[in-house]
Design an enzyme around this catalytic site. Sequence first.
Site, PDB file in Angstrom:
ATOM      1  N   CYS A  71      22.420 140.370 -51.597  1.00  0.00           N
ATOM      2  CA  CYS A  71      22.240 139.033 -52.162  1.00  0.00           C
ATOM      3  C   CYS A  71      23.097 138.929 -53.411  1.00  0.00           C
ATOM      4  O   CYS A  71      22.777 139.522 -54.443  1.00  0.00           O
ATOM      5  CB  CYS A  71      20.771 138.765 -52.495  1.00  0.00           C
ATOM      6  N   HIS A 162      26.238 136.409 -41.440  1.00  0.00           N
ATOM      7  CA  HIS A 162      26.441 134.986 -41.713  1.00  0.00           C
ATOM      8  C   HIS A 162      27.116 134.325 -40.519  1.00  0.00           C
ATOM      9  O   HIS A 162      28.026 134.906 -39.914  1.00  0.00           O
ATOM     10  CB  HIS A 162      27.317 134.790 -42.953  1.00  0.00           C
ATOM     11  N   CYS A 220      23.868 130.603 -52.257  1.00  0.00           N
ATOM     12  CA  CYS A 220      23.869 131.907 -51.588  1.00  0.00           C
ATOM     13  C   CYS A 220      25.200 132.570 -51.890  1.00  0.00           C
ATOM     14  O   CYS A 220      26.247 132.120 -51.411  1.00  0.00           O
ATOM     15  CB  CYS A 220      23.667 131.749 -50.079  1.00  0.00           C
TER      16      CYS A 220
END
Length: 275
Positions: A71, A162, A220
């Site tokens: 993250c 992703h 993000c």
Amino acid sequence: MNFTKMHGLGNDFVVVAEFSSVPDRIDSLAQSVCDRHFGIGADGLVLILPHERADFAMRIFNADGTEAEQCGNAVRCVAKYVFDKQLTDKEEILLETRVGIQRLKLVIERGEVAQVTVDMGEPKLAGREIPTQVEAERVIDHPISVADGEFRFTAVSMGNPHAVIFVESLESVRLHQAGPQIETNLLFPRRTNVEFVQVHGPDEVTMRVWERGCGETLACGSGACAVVVAGVLNGRTSRNAVVHLQGGDLQIEWRESDNRVYMTGPSRIVFEGVY
């Protein structure tokens, strides 16, 4: 449990630095802490832990209790926390995450961290490594059909998966319908983060994100990195671009010299308390 509420461009976290290891039933703790009605409220619970080979270690648990591999926004929050709280005086620190040790460069203004540049590592592009069910060295502009419609995605792993989808206009995207359908599609054995992207030019894009285990978030970091990688692979962006997110902007560079992705952006402390 002492905590600090932080955010990276609105992607918010409960940061805890008082454990020496991950406590039992961490999934239940993360769910309780992150609940926006009965808990503190956050997209994730971040633990800062000691580490033998790095300056610190980070573990992050999503609001649904699952653990995330990576993250980018949380990494920047950790960097600000350890410097501003005087746990280190280094302006370049090593942070162990589940995807390995990351190098963080801190920009200090008036004795506090204002910006952090994170070496996010090399993107993984092979279908099975991301992972997807697609047998290809690169999964570019691949079709996917869900209840909300037909889309074409480019798959990138920045340590976490992703699916990047380019659209003409973000106003046409029904994120809360399409996002969870793509996240849980059988093409993605560990589910996936989903980014919808509108390109304004080779060095500027806007994205909205549906995060695996969280839902829509305001930002993000790893997703912004994946967007620029996907933009280059599709001939839509340059290797250095500003990514506009709902919570603010990130500068992303995918360097040709070392194949690594670098993310620069801020993080903020909101408040502190005892849970």
